[in-house]
Write an enzyme that holds these catalytic residues in place. Structure first.
Site, mmCIF file in Angstrom:
data_model
loop_
_atom_site.group_PDB
_atom_site.id
_atom_site.type_symbol
_atom_site.label_atom_id
_atom_site.label_comp_id
_atom_site.label_asym_id
_atom_site.label_seq_id
_atom_site.Cartn_x
_atom_site.Cartn_y
_atom_site.Cartn_z
ATOM 1 N N GLY A 172 0.796 -1.219 0.000
ATOM 2 C CA GLY A 172 0.000 0.000 0.000
ATOM 3 C C GLY A 172 0.826 1.266 0.000
ATOM 4 O O GLY A 172 0.285 2.369 -0.054
ATOM 5 N N GLN A 173 2.143 1.137 0.050
ATOM 6 C CA GLN A 173 2.985 2.333 0.111
ATOM 7 C C GLN A 173 2.863 3.141 -1.175
ATOM 8 O O GLN A 173 2.699 2.578 -2.258
ATOM 9 C CB GLN A 173 4.442 1.938 0.312
ATOM 10 C CG GLN A 173 4.689 1.362 1.709
ATOM 11 C CD GLN A 173 6.079 0.813 1.833
ATOM 12 O OE1 GLN A 173 7.023 1.451 1.415
ATOM 13 N NE2 GLN A 173 6.193 -0.358 2.416
ATOM 14 N N GLY A 174 2.944 4.440 -0.999
ATOM 15 C CA GLY A 174 2.682 5.362 -2.099
ATOM 16 C C GLY A 174 3.367 4.985 -3.394
ATOM 17 O O GLY A 174 2.738 4.931 -4.456
ATOM 18 N N ARG A 175 4.665 4.659 -3.314
ATOM 19 C CA ARG A 175 5.393 4.464 -4.574
ATOM 20 C C ARG A 175 5.079 3.137 -5.248
ATOM 21 O O ARG A 175 5.499 2.905 -6.369
ATOM 22 C CB ARG A 175 6.889 4.613 -4.339
ATOM 23 C CG ARG A 175 7.427 3.683 -3.285
ATOM 24 C CD ARG A 175 8.906 3.925 -3.139
ATOM 25 N NE ARG A 175 9.405 3.229 -1.957
ATOM 26 C CZ ARG A 175 10.639 2.814 -1.871
ATOM 27 N NH1 ARG A 175 11.474 3.034 -2.846
ATOM 28 N NH2 ARG A 175 11.056 2.207 -0.783
ATOM 29 N N TYR A 176 4.385 2.228 -4.537
ATOM 30 C CA TYR A 176 4.071 0.961 -5.191
ATOM 31 C C TYR A 176 2.627 0.894 -5.679
ATOM 32 O O TYR A 176 2.228 -0.075 -6.280
ATOM 33 C CB TYR A 176 4.327 -0.215 -4.236
ATOM 34 C CG TYR A 176 5.753 -0.292 -3.769
ATOM 35 C CD1 TYR A 176 6.791 -0.371 -4.698
ATOM 36 C CD2 TYR A 176 6.057 -0.262 -2.418
ATOM 37 C CE1 TYR A 176 8.105 -0.420 -4.278
ATOM 38 C CE2 TYR A 176 7.373 -0.325 -1.997
ATOM 39 C CZ TYR A 176 8.402 -0.393 -2.923
ATOM 40 O OH TYR A 176 9.689 -0.442 -2.514
#
Lengths: 902, 190
Positions: free
Chosen positions: B72-76
């Site tokens: 869920g991290q922004g860059r993924y």
């Protein structure tokens, strides 16, 4: 699995590669199958194999296509099929560098590497390390550390080798894993131990002290893995080499102790290491050689091969040490493995005495037909060195070479033999007749045009001077009847040389050549007509100039140049038998056609072809090839480069054509503030000194750099061309133009030199100089102009003919006592150096044990005058006595050369 | 799919396999929810932020789920779209205690709904209003209005409050998802 089996079967049956006709785009299309649910492992496995094949064939896959295929592949994580999974790990590794966002599989791989399935853990670690970059490494560090000390050997090894790969880019992180690697070295598994030691060494590689400690620590406490021992031996060898330490070093003791290890691999590694060390005495070598000797009688062919191969190498450096093994090597001669037998024999040939040569040659001839060309060449090279070592054995060796020539073989092999025979003929006058006879026989049935022309040229050069020249003519004329145009042309030239040299054969040669005038090939016809006309003149000097010591320019180049002259309606081309460089000739002719002039074109204005420096270079010992640099190939073109460089300087446009450029001469030490090299360019009336300067101070910029020369007697400094600016570490050139003295006999002098310049300080980082500077100077070493600077070397293959051609008109003779010389070789070397002339007919080599010798030197003096020198040398108790005779086309040249030695 | 597989499924011995995508902002509890469904012995005790994705399997009463647990991290988050095409259902996890980032979650949801691979498909979306045990959490009704769920008309959706740590509310949601997917497959067959 089924798929792979079937592939294998197909391969066996059909012999073809099932993946032969794969198309990149179709395979990439097929990867969409991975997206289907549920996954069909067999089908996907096959597609993945195809994808891997395509990638490993070096096909270029675009980033977008690769990313799409990569994401399709990530779906395969659903499958539990072990083969598919492991193929997928390989796929991830192979695509990690071409696809984008490969980071997506990080968590999945981390899960696999810490999971229960041992089969997946190793490959997952390898794949993970290949997709991880330095910034992400932190997050997997903990898992890597755990994996290194894992109790499953496969996992631990995978982690260790991956760390080694990672340390190429992220040395700092892997450095922190030292403790884990230390622990892994104590593993019971031999592979883990080896990999762990490798990683430890890699981490500490740059710290010499730490490496020394590492070796001494592990050399005491016993390692289990023979691989690790081999690595340790290699590290120790490297240390010894770096420190230049001899057998006294503790590292050497360790290597020696490894000779008594129980594993053969370690023993061999140690022996090989000792043998290859530089500073070893015979005593140090003895244990290593005796170990290799033991291996020679091992039942394992690999060990025998390794041992004999190493001994073969040692035989180069320390033939004496290998003699102890001679008996064992003799046994290997009859080995069933031909590679071992060949190496054994060549080793014996290198170490053996003169008496054993006959027997060995007989032995080797029994199986020459069974070994490959490659090994035959090794044998030929061994024979070549034998010929040089034992000149008296030439008849045996020559016969052997002749029988080898008769056998089947490729071009490289035949060429090696012919080269070997030619070299022997040149080294050893006694072998000449036999060698020429063998070569004559060879060209009777030779399918290689290059070799045939080479041999014909040699026959033309050497044949006329043998006692019975007539017997060679038959062989040569046969070529005219039977061969292709190139060989026929070479044969015609060879016959003409016989005619030119031997009075009694002249008539017959003319008859033979006249028959060639009807040849179908232009070149052959032209040559024949030319030679017949020259020979019919029956003038010695003509035949000497045009046949025996003909032009050494390429005929094509000369023809083209002359053609362009004729085109412009200029028919006064005065051409004498000069050795000219093709480039120079073309340029001169070009210039001549540009300037409308009535004077005839004179070949003497054309620069001479520089004699290649490597001309007389004796071939390096065979086997050492590879570490010997190529002979100076550029020697002939170097001068043309200078000429071009000088022509670009407008101030030097009118000094005429360049006659000679010297080798660069250092007139400062190479580590000083300013590094200067001087090149002397000689023109017909001027000399140009080119100073290549380099500023090695990064906080200075030099402006208006010149070299101030104090002119010696009669010389006059005409002009200085400064180098406008000399920034840090960028070489620049300044020129000084000097007019040569009017008196033609004063040609030498010494010039004290000073480098003058304006210094401007600058910031070392930005290179931005201050606005104002100050004048400064720097004293350089003196530059000397010697006789050699005025002389260009020219090779005259037939010196006697040229000697007669020039005639005794301007002959000068004098006798000198060279008391400081103790050997003839030394005297010859010095004379050549003083005069700068080319030794002819290999007269610079003195046969062993002779006390008198005649040296023939030839060259062209500045202005295009032929210069020939004959020096008769005699050695007695008080030194060397020399009678020097100089002949030249100009009286002052003779005087200059005659006084040069004094 | 082979003949035996079809037969086994018809007999009800083997469950039908479906793919679901688990998405949502970072720290909303996706991996923890999936962890709850795993058999007891293979449960993971320390959950760390996912990098990329994880594939997990679990079964409900009638289906075998293969869950793509996305990071869920922004860059993924832009990598989610690679997995839209093959999924039969989406589980969207919302941190109901994080009112501040509810708008970010809404943005991501809108992007998901507008994506060409999902736009015209009637795939069921299950929302978990996770972390209902926390004091500052909002109710599932409030959550659905904050996320603008009532705007979704072309896809079946359901929201239920859950607590992934204890497993409260999770099976209720998955039961709904199972029914929906089953219906979808049935209707496709007709």
């Amino acid at each position: 699995m089924m798929m792979l089996k079937r592939d294998k079967k197909e391969e066996e049956e059909g012999g073809g590669n099932p993946f032969n006709n794969l198309e990149k785009s179709t395979v990439l299309q097929e990867t969409r199958t991975f997206n289907e649910t549920p996954i069909n492992p067999r089908k996907c496995g096959h597609i993945l194999t195809k994808l891997l094949y395509v990638i490993n064939q070096g096909e270029n896959i675009g980033a977008n296509e690769a990313t799409e295929a990569f994401f399709a592949m990530t779906k395969l994580f659903q499958s539990k099929d072990p083969i598919l999974r492991r193929l997928m790990y390989m796929g991830i590794k192979d695509m990690s560098k071409i696809a984008n966002d490969v980071i997506i599989v990080t968590s999945s791989l981390m899960k696999d590497m810490t999971g229960k399935e041992d089969q997946f853990r190793g490959p997952a670690i390898r794949a993970l390390c290949s997709i991880t970059d330095t910034s992400m490494l932190q997050s997997i560090e903990r898992y890597m550390k755990q994996a290194i000390v894992d109790k499953v050997p496969g996992v631990s090894s995978a982690a260790l080798t991956s760390s080694l790969h990672l340390s190429k880019t992220s040395q700092d992180v892997t450095k922190r894993w030292v403790n884990e690697a230390q622990e892994a070295v104590n593993s019971d598994n031999i592979m883990v131990q080896y990999h762990a030691l490798g990683l430890l060494y890699h981490i500490r590689r740059n710290d010499k002290l730490a490496v020394t400690k590492l070796v001494s620590k592990f050399s005491k406490h016993t390692l289990k893995s023979p691989y690790a021992y081999c690595l340790l031996i290699r590290i120790a060898t490297k240390l010894i080499e770096e420190e230049d330490a001899g057998s006294g070093s503790p590292m050497f003791d360790f290597i020696e102790s490894c000779l008594r290890h129980k594993s053969e691999m370690v023993i061999y590694e140690a022996a090989q290491a000792i043998v290859q060390l530089k500073n070893t005495t015979a005593k140090d070598l003895a244990p290593a050689v005796s170990v290799l000797q033991l291996f020679c009688s091992s039942p394992k062919p690999t060990l025998r091969f390794a041992a004999v191969r190493t001994l073969n190498k040692v035989a180069m450096k320390h033939p004496a040490a290998v003699t102890a093994c001679n008996l064992d090597l003799e046994n290997l001669i009859t080995d069933v493995n031909r590679s071992i037998a060949t190496l054994a024999i060549t080793t014996l040939l290198k170490t053996g005495s003169e008496t054993s040569v006959d027997r060995l040659m007989k032995q080797i001839s029994t199986f020459m037909s069974e070994i490959s060309d490659e090994f035959k060449i090794v044998v030929v090279q061994a024979i070549r060195s034998l010929c040089a070592k034992f000149p008296r054995k030439h008849s045996v060796l020559m016969n052997f070479l002749a029988s080898m020539l008769r056998d089947e073989g490729g071009f490289d092999y035949k060429k090696e033999i012919v080269d070997c025979i030619i070299a022997t003929i040149e080294e050893n006058p006694e072998a000449k007749e036999a060698g020429l006879a063998h070569l004559c026989e060879f060209i009777e049935d030779c399918e290689h045009t290059v070799l045939a022309t080479k041999i014909l040229h040699l026959l033309g050069r050497e044949g006329p001077r043998t006692p019975t020249p007539s017997k060679y003519i038959r062989f040569i004329y046969n070529r005219v009847i039977l061969e292709n145009a190139a060989v026929r042309a070479a044969a015609v030239s060879a016959i003409a040389k016989f005619g030119g040299h031997c009075e009694e054969l002249l008539q017959s040669c003319v008859v033979l050549l006249e028959r060639c005038e009807m040849d179908t090939d232009d070149e052959v016809r032209d040559r024949a007509t030319f030679y017949v006309n020259v020979l019919k003149q029956q003038q010695r000097n003509l035949s000497s100039a045009y046949i025996l010591n003909g032009l050494t320019v390429s005929v094509v180049g000369l023809e083209r140049a002359l053609y362009s002259v004729l085109e412009h309606g200029l028919k006064h081309v005065c051409c004498t038998g000069l050795t000219v460089s093709v480039v120079g000739l073309e340029r001169a002719l070009h210039q001549y056609t540009l300037e409308p002039s009535e004077s005839p074109f004179d070949m003497k204005t054309v620069p001479l072809a520089t004699q290649p420096l490597a001309d007389q270079k004796v071939r390096e010992t065979p086997g050492l090839a590879g570490d010997v640099g190529k002979p100076e190939k550029s020697a002939a073109t170097r001068q043309d480069l200078y000429a071009e460089q000088l022509a670009a300087v407008p101030e030097l446009a009118n000094v005429g054509a360049l006659f000679k450029s010297s080798q660069p001469l250092e007139i400062t030490e190479s580590e000083t503030e300013y590094y200067v090299q001087c090149i002397k360019h000689t023109f017909s009336n001027y000399m140009v000194f080119q100073f290549d300067c380099t500023n090695t101070l990064n906080d200075q910029v030099l402006d208006r750099v010149t070299v101030d020369m104090e002119a010696a007697d009669g010389f006059e400094v005409v002009k200085q061309i400064p180098c406008p600016s000399l920034p840090y570490n960028k070489p620049g050139s300044t020129y000084t133009l000097v007019h040569l003295p009017e008196d033609p006999t004063s040609v030498t002098g010494t010039f004290p030199c000073t480098l003058k310049f304006v210094v401007r300080d600058c910031d070392p980082n930005t290179g931005e100089p201050d606005d104002d500077g100050y004048e400064d100077e720097y004293v350089l070493e003196d530059v000397e102009v010697t006789v050699a600077d005025h002389v260009q070397k020219v090779m005259k293959p037939n010196f006697a003919a040229s000697w007669e051609e020039v005639g005794p008109e301007n002959e000068l003779e004098d006798t000198y006592a060279l008391s400081s010389m103790s050997t003839l070789e030394e005297a010859i070397k010095n004379i050549i150096q003083y005069l700068g002339l080319q030794p002819c007919e290999r007269s610079d080599k003195v046969p062993e044990g002779k006390s008198s010798h005649t040296l023939y030197l030839a060259g062209i003096y500045r202005g295009g005058h032929d210069a020939l020198v004959r020096a008769k040398l005699a050695l007695d108790t008080s030194g060397v006595t020399m009678q020097l005779t100089v002949r030249s086309t100009d009286p002052s040249v003779s005087e200059v050369l005659a006084t040069a030695i004094a | 799919m082979g003949f035996f597989d079809t037969l086994a499924q018809w007999l009800g011995v083997k469950k039908r396999e479906v793919n679901v995508l688990v998405v949502g902002l970072d720290n909303s509890g996706k991996t923890t929810i999936i962890n709850h469904f795993k058999p007891h012995d293979s449960k993971n005790h320390d959950i760390v932020p996912t990098v990329g994705f994880n594939v997990e399997r679990f079964t409900s009463k009638a289906l075998a789920f293969t869950a793509f647990d996305m990071s869920g991290q922004g860059r993924y988050r832009n990598l989610w779209e690679h997995y839209y095409r093959e999924c039969h259902g989406v589980i969207f996890v919302i941190d109901s205690s994080d009112k501040l980032r509810m708008v970010v979650a809404k943005d991501e949801l809108d992007l998901l709904l507008q994506h060409s691979d999902l736009k015209n498909r009637r795939i069921p979306i299950l929302f978990f209003a996770n972390k209902m045990d926390l004091r500052e959490s909002v109710s599932s009704v409030k959550c659905s209005s904050l996320m603008g769920l009532d705007q979704i008309r072309d896809k079946p959706w359901h929201i239920c409050a859950s607590n992934a740590v204890t497993g409260e509310g999770l099976s209720e949601g998955v039961d709904w998802l199972t029914d929906q997917i089953k219906d979808l497959i049935e209707s496709k067959k007709k």
